[in-house]
Design a protein around this motif. Structure first.
Motif, short mmCIF file in Angstrom:
data_model
loop_
_atom_site.label_atom_id
_atom_site.label_comp_id
_atom_site.label_asym_id
_atom_site.label_seq_id
_atom_site.Cartn_x
_atom_site.Cartn_y
_atom_site.Cartn_z
N ARG A 514 -15.23 9.13 8.67
CA ARG A 514 -15.62 9.92 7.51
C ARG A 514 -15.69 8.99 6.30
N ASP A 515 -16.80 9.11 5.52
CA ASP A 515 -17.01 8.20 4.40
C ASP A 515 -16.51 8.75 3.06
N VAL A 516 -16.52 10.06 2.89
CA VAL A 516 -16.19 10.66 1.60
C VAL A 516 -15.07 11.67 1.78
N LEU A 517 -14.10 11.59 0.89
CA LEU A 517 -12.98 12.52 0.92
C LEU A 517 -12.73 13.01 -0.50
N LEU A 518 -12.67 14.32 -0.65
CA LEU A 518 -12.40 14.96 -1.94
C LEU A 518 -10.91 15.28 -2.01
N VAL A 519 -10.25 14.84 -3.09
CA VAL A 519 -8.79 14.92 -3.16
C VAL A 519 -8.34 15.53 -4.48
N SER A 520 -7.34 16.40 -4.41
CA SER A 520 -6.74 16.96 -5.62
C SER A 520 -5.65 16.01 -6.12
N ARG A 521 -4.87 16.44 -7.11
CA ARG A 521 -3.84 15.56 -7.67
C ARG A 521 -2.73 15.24 -6.66
N VAL A 522 -2.75 15.91 -5.48
CA VAL A 522 -1.78 15.57 -4.44
C VAL A 522 -1.97 14.12 -3.98
N GLY A 523 -3.16 13.55 -4.25
CA GLY A 523 -3.42 12.18 -3.84
C GLY A 523 -2.98 11.13 -4.82
N ASP A 524 -2.48 11.56 -6.01
CA ASP A 524 -2.07 10.56 -7.00
C ASP A 524 -0.87 9.77 -6.52
N GLU A 525 0.06 10.43 -5.87
CA GLU A 525 1.20 9.77 -5.26
C GLU A 525 1.85 10.78 -4.33
N GLY A 526 2.73 10.32 -3.51
CA GLY A 526 3.38 11.24 -2.58
C GLY A 526 2.76 11.21 -1.20
N ILE A 527 1.52 10.76 -1.09
CA ILE A 527 0.93 10.48 0.22
C ILE A 527 0.25 9.13 0.13
N ASP A 528 0.14 8.46 1.23
CA ASP A 528 -0.46 7.14 1.28
C ASP A 528 -1.93 7.27 1.61
N LEU A 529 -2.77 7.35 0.56
CA LEU A 529 -4.20 7.46 0.80
C LEU A 529 -4.74 6.15 1.35
N PRO A 530 -5.69 6.22 2.27
CA PRO A 530 -6.30 4.98 2.77
C PRO A 530 -7.07 4.28 1.66
N ALA A 531 -7.32 2.99 1.84
CA ALA A 531 -8.07 2.23 0.86
C ALA A 531 -9.52 2.70 0.82
N ALA A 532 -10.12 2.62 -0.37
CA ALA A 532 -11.52 2.96 -0.54
C ALA A 532 -12.20 1.84 -1.31
N THR A 533 -13.53 1.78 -1.22
CA THR A 533 -14.27 0.81 -2.02
C THR A 533 -14.85 1.46 -3.27
N VAL A 534 -14.87 2.81 -3.30
CA VAL A 534 -15.37 3.53 -4.47
C VAL A 534 -14.42 4.69 -4.77
#
Length: 600
Positions: A514-534
């Motif tokens: 999957r290339d695109v992931l839409l994230v709420s503020r839950v992604g600011d910290e508290g989970i380890d989001l994968p690296a992105a280039t954009v």
């Protein structure tokens, strides 16, 4: 003022005067020419567009720079030593990086000019081994010596080293001062029987056990940071071998921590602070308590430890609302660890090291109880130790001094990719949308600007431009996220997303399905989001400086070019919010530019 260098001599004059504006009379005095001649030359610069003029009551006209070196576009540093400020035009990466180690970014116009201020706490926490190194860094930026400024810095440097906590040969803690006056007029005035048992000498006092953290906080409030040179407890022994090799800078972090026994690793996202934390665990060789802000991060820490160290499943436990295991290495949430009914279990264990992940949580009242474990080795991890209450200095007071604050070295070595951060100003989609904003108030007003329908068009354009690249799209509002998910046909990860689905989506993004992931503020910290280039930030610009840094940090990986877009509705509060939100990144040397939306 010669014909070929009028602008240079104009800047030399305002620097000599020590003020950002001047009059023709003042310029004439500096250049030893007539006021008429000075006025003529200033008028020529004004016609060229490099100097502005304004009528004021005190003097008929004052002159000021319109845009520092707008035409030459070369770096210029103008120092105002009496105000301890530096105005930097078109700063190069080296200059931004050096300034980040001893100065605070006060303001930046997002294009070329930045104002830095050297505060007491900047000198106290400067990551240099001695004063000479700090002064060399200052001179490399300013291009010269400013005796008054350097004398003030020297006083602050010495001030931060006048009180020391050390271990007496009989095992108790001693507070030592450099002089009788400091002990009598500062320490014994600020501290009471709750912190000190009794004097040992004119410069030493016997510290009550467990009051070390309070002593450091109280003396810091008096303007005297305390060095912690105690022999800290290594706890019950625990042998830990790493199954990976530390990078050179990570090993340097670990070595500095082993020497100091307490400190905060401050490095950009993607620099491997967690890996360095595991290296510190191996160096201490004692049982370890790891504190994290969420149970998701607790699980990720456990997985990383089992994968990258010699620890077995029976040696690593989690302690939070879902699981309660006390093991030689225990990973607990701040909230659980701060509850009185759980504290006894933690206090009974002989920890040798406390790791504070996302250490910027420490000053919050609900979490501060966990900082009372002052007799242990203490390691904080944070990319963004800033708090909107401006009490981030307490992080270093309660845990230890900063370690590894030079981001530029990691950028230049290619270990971490410095992102290109661009603020995109989006016009209103319609007059009706703008009228709705004008009629709204407070929280509703911010939400209207954040949900400007024109942002969706700009997002479509950016996704098309970066087709095939791993892209994270951030929103703050659940309704906006659901709307975008349907319009763009991408999954939306929020606090409402069930754990199993969340892990599946993250895995698909991480492994390229999957290339695109839409994230709420839950992604600011508290989970380890994968690296992105954009990374595209569509809303959330009313949030904190830390939030802006966290989101931009999702692209800071050694994976080639990385791009961050911050979308702000033109003519709204979002313009100032986004500049303020990115100030921490700019202060660390990351370049931020401004542009209009492509779809405008």
């Amino acid at each position: 003022m010669t014909d070929d260098t009028p602008l240079d001599e104009f800047f030399d004059a305002i620097q000599q005067l020590g003020q950002p504006v001047l009059t023709a009379e003042e310029l004439a005095r500096v250049l030893d020419c007539s006021q008429e001649e000075a006025d003529r030359r200033l008028s020529e610069l004004a016609e060229a567009g490099t100097v502005g003029r304004r009528d004021v009551e005190r003097d008929p006209v004052v002159w000021y720079p319109v845009e520092w070196d707008r035409h030459a576009r070369r770096e210029r540093v103008v120092t105002f030593p009496n105000r301890r400020e530096l105005v930097v035009s078109h700063p190069e990466q080296f200059t931004r990086a050096r300034l980040s180690t001893f100065a605070y970014l006060v303001d930046s116009n997002g294009t070329s000019d930045s104002i830095y201020r050297i505060r007491e706490e900047d000198v106290w926490g400067a990551p240099y081994d001695d004063l000479a190194d700090l002064l060399v860094a200052l001179r490399r930026v300013t291009g010269g010596r400013y005796e008054g400024l350097e004398e003030w810095i020297e006083r602050q440097w010495k001030r931060a080293r006048q009180f020391t906590l050390r271990t007496h040969e009989d095992g108790y803690t001693v507070l030592a001062a450099d002089s009788e006056s400091l002990m009598g007029n500062v320490a014994r005035q600020a501290l009471g029987e709750e912190q000190l048992h009794a004097p040992i000498s004119d410069t030493e006092s016997w510290v009550r056990e467990g009051s070390e953290g309070e002593i450091k906080r109280l003396l810091y409030d008096e303007g005297y940071p305390v060095r912690d040179a105690r022999e800290l407890d290594t706890g019950d022994p625990l042998e830990i071998d790493l199954a990976l090799e530390l990078r050179d800078y990570q090993q340097e972090w670990v070595d500095r921590f082993a020497e100091r026994k307490a400190g905060v690793l401050v490095g950009p996202p993607g620099s491997g602070k967690t890996v360095a934390g595991m290296g510190a665990m191996a160096a201490v060789g004692g049982e370890t308590l790891v504190l994290v802000p969420s149970r998701e991060l607790a699980s990720q820490w456990r997985e990383s430890l089992l994968e990258n160290t010699s620890l077995g499943p029976d040696e690593v436990g989690e302690y939070h609302g879902g699981t309660k295991e006390i093991r030689p290495v225990t990973i607990a949430t701040y909230q659980t660890a701060g509850m009185e009914r759980h504290r006894r279990l933690f206090d009974e264990r002989r920890w040798g090291l406390i790791v504070y992940d996302e250490a910027h949580h420490i000053p919050a009242p609900i979490f501060r109880q966990s900082a009372d474990l002052q007799s242990k080795h203490r390691l904080g991890l944070s990319a963004t130790p800033v708090r909107e209450s401006d009490d981030e200095a307490e992080i270093f007071t309660l845990i230890g001094p900063p370690i590894g604050t030079d981001w530029s070295a990691l950028f230049e070595a290619g270990y971490v990719m410095e992102p290109d951060v661009e603020i995109r100003y989006v016009p209103w989609a319609s007059e009706a949308a703008e009228s709705e904003y004008d009629g709204a108030l407070g929280h509703e007003r911010r939400q209207v600007a954040a949900s400007n329908p024109a942002k969706l068009d700009e997002i479509r354009h950016l996704l098309e431009e970066h087709e095939g690249e791993k892209t994270l799209l951030f929103v703050d509002w659940l309704e906006q996220g659901k709307e975008y998910a349907e319009a763009l046909d991408v999954p939306f990860l929020s606090g409402e997303t069930r754990y199993a689905k969340r892990e599946r989506l993250l895995s698909e993004f991480r492994h390229g399905a999957r290339d695109v992931l839409l994230v709420s503020r839950v992604g600011d910290e508290g989970i380890d989001l994968p690296a992105a280039t954009v990374a595209i930030v569509a809303s959330g610009l009313g949030g904190s400086r830390r939030q802006g840094s966290q989101r931009a940090g999702r692209t800071m990986r050694p994976v080639g070019g990385a791009q961050v877009y911050m979308l702000a509705t033109r003519g709204t509060e979002e313009e100032e919010f986004v500049r303020d939100q990115l100030r921490h990144l700019q202060g660390k040397g990351v370049n931020v530019i401004e542009a209009d939306a492509e779809t405008a």
